[in-house]
Structure formats: C-alpha cells, structure tokens
Design a protein around this motif. Structure first.
Motif, PDB file in Angstrom:
ATOM      1  N   MET A   1       0.825  -1.184   0.000  1.00  0.00           N
ATOM      2  CA  MET A   1       0.000   0.000   0.000  1.00  0.00           C
ATOM      3  C   MET A   1       0.871   1.251   0.000  1.00  0.00           C
ATOM      4  SD  MET A   1      -3.153   1.155   2.495  1.00  0.00           S
ATOM      5  CE  MET A   1      -3.076  -0.327   3.363  1.00  0.00           C
ATOM      6  N   ALA A   2       2.043   1.214   0.605  1.00  0.00           N
ATOM      7  CA  ALA A   2       2.900   2.398   0.656  1.00  0.00           C
ATOM      8  C   ALA A   2       3.347   2.802  -0.742  1.00  0.00           C
ATOM      9  CB  ALA A   2       4.100   2.141   1.550  1.00  0.00           C
ATOM     10  N   ARG A   3       3.557   1.834  -1.626  1.00  0.00           N
ATOM     11  CA  ARG A   3       3.936   2.167  -2.999  1.00  0.00           C
ATOM     12  C   ARG A   3       2.877   3.000  -3.695  1.00  0.00           C
ATOM     13  NH1 ARG A   3       6.034  -3.543  -5.118  1.00  0.00           N
ATOM     14  NH2 ARG A   3       8.015  -3.532  -4.042  1.00  0.00           N
ATOM     15  N   ARG A   4       1.642   2.715  -3.378  1.00  0.00           N
ATOM     16  CA  ARG A   4       0.527   3.429  -4.003  1.00  0.00           C
ATOM     17  C   ARG A   4       0.624   4.927  -3.749  1.00  0.00           C
ATOM     18  NH1 ARG A   4      -5.673   1.984  -2.646  1.00  0.00           N
ATOM     19  NH2 ARG A   4      -6.625   3.567  -3.917  1.00  0.00           N
ATOM     20  N   GLY A   6       3.565   6.636  -3.243  1.00  0.00           N
ATOM     21  CA  GLY A   6       4.956   7.030  -3.387  1.00  0.00           C
ATOM     22  C   GLY A   6       5.846   6.552  -2.262  1.00  0.00           C
ATOM     23  N   GLY A   7       5.454   5.510  -1.583  1.00  0.00           N
ATOM     24  CA  GLY A   7       6.256   4.968  -0.506  1.00  0.00           C
ATOM     25  C   GLY A   7       6.116   5.723   0.798  1.00  0.00           C
ATOM     26  N   ASN A   8       5.148   6.621   0.909  1.00  0.00           N
ATOM     27  CA  ASN A   8       4.959   7.396   2.128  1.00  0.00           C
ATOM     28  C   ASN A   8       4.267   6.527   3.180  1.00  0.00           C
ATOM     29  OD1 ASN A   8       4.134   9.187   4.143  1.00  0.00           O
ATOM     30  ND2 ASN A   8       3.984  10.872   2.701  1.00  0.00           N
ATOM     31  N   PRO A   9       4.980   6.187   4.256  1.00  0.00           N
ATOM     32  CA  PRO A   9       4.381   5.309   5.268  1.00  0.00           C
ATOM     33  C   PRO A   9       3.227   5.967   6.024  1.00  0.00           C
ATOM     34  CG  PRO A   9       6.601   5.948   5.915  1.00  0.00           C
ATOM     35  CD  PRO A   9       6.381   6.481   4.542  1.00  0.00           C
ATOM     36  N   ALA A  10       3.250   7.281   6.188  1.00  0.00           N
ATOM     37  CA  ALA A  10       2.155   7.960   6.896  1.00  0.00           C
ATOM     38  C   ALA A  10       0.850   7.803   6.124  1.00  0.00           C
ATOM     39  CB  ALA A  10       2.482   9.438   7.100  1.00  0.00           C
ATOM     40  N   ALA A  11       0.911   7.952   4.802  1.00  0.00           N
ATOM     41  CA  ALA A  11      -0.287   7.788   3.978  1.00  0.00           C
ATOM     42  C   ALA A  11      -0.791   6.353   4.060  1.00  0.00           C
ATOM     43  CB  ALA A  11       0.014   8.174   2.525  1.00  0.00           C
ATOM     44  N   ALA A  12       0.120   5.402   4.072  1.00  0.00           N
ATOM     45  CA  ALA A  12      -0.266   3.988   4.159  1.00  0.00           C
ATOM     46  C   ALA A  12      -0.943   3.686   5.491  1.00  0.00           C
ATOM     47  CB  ALA A  12       0.952   3.097   3.968  1.00  0.00           C
ATOM     48  N   ILE A  13      -0.440   4.274   6.583  1.00  0.00           N
ATOM     49  CA  ILE A  13      -1.031   4.052   7.906  1.00  0.00           C
ATOM     50  C   ILE A  13      -2.427   4.652   7.976  1.00  0.00           C
ATOM     51  CG2 ILE A  13      -0.830   4.683  10.351  1.00  0.00           C
ATOM     52  CD1 ILE A  13       2.236   4.346   9.972  1.00  0.00           C
ATOM     53  N   ILE A  14      -2.595   5.851   7.428  1.00  0.00           N
ATOM     54  CA  ILE A  14      -3.910   6.495   7.404  1.00  0.00           C
ATOM     55  C   ILE A  14      -4.915   5.612   6.678  1.00  0.00           C
ATOM     56  CG2 ILE A  14      -5.207   8.448   6.438  1.00  0.00           C
ATOM     57  CD1 ILE A  14      -2.606  10.122   6.992  1.00  0.00           C
TER      58      ILE A  14
END
Length: 95
Positions: A1-4, A6-14
């Motif tokens: 999901m982080a790749r979706r 741009g690899g941003n882990p904060a966006a993936a956690i949200i």
C-alpha cells in the motif's frame, strides 16, 4: 500500500486505519443482516466497535426495515471514513 502513495508510510497508515474501521462497520452490517449470534464474543466485539465508530451517524436514517436501517446507519460512516482517509493520504503524500 505504501507504494501506491509514493512509498509514504504515513499515507499507508492512514489508509490502513480507515480500512480497518470500514471493515468493522461492514462486518457488523453482514452479521446483523444474516442474524449472527450476538452471544458470540466476536459478534459482540464487532457490534460494540461498530457502535462506537458509527456513533455520530446513529439513527441518522429511520427506515422502518431494521436491516436497511443498519445498512444505511453503519454503511455511511464506512464510506465517509474511506473518503476522508483517501483525501488526507493524498495530501500527506503531496507534502
């Protein structure tokens, strides 16, 4: 999901948190519509968690049919949480 994002882990956690909240709400809808045993610990936990997550939309719709009322009153928060999470994750990714 982080790749979706741009690899941003904060966006993936949200997105993960919103997905879990929506899953709990959808599970309660399924349990209610198919008359799951409310004495079961899992069903009871999902019910209480869904009530907390949907507290702001409780009895927003007062349809006579209990199953439709549950679908509307618990489905709306699931959709709202997902839409808000995607909007926030998109912003976080751009920052």
């Amino acid at each position: 999901m982080a790749r979706r994002y741009g690899g941003n882990p904060a966006a993936a956690i949200i997105l993960l948190v919103a997905d879990i909240a929506a899953l709990i709400l959808i599970l309660w809808i399924i349990f209610f519509v198919f008359d799951a045993n409310r004495a079961n610990d899992l069903v009871n936990w999902v019910h209480h968690s869904a009530n907390w997550l949907a507290g702001w939309s409780k009895d927003l719709f007062t349809v006579d049919n209990a199953k439709w009322r549950t679908v509307l009153n618990y489905g709306l928060p699931a959709v709202v949480y997902l839409l808000i999470a995607h909007a926030i994750a998109g912003r976080v990714n751009r920052a």
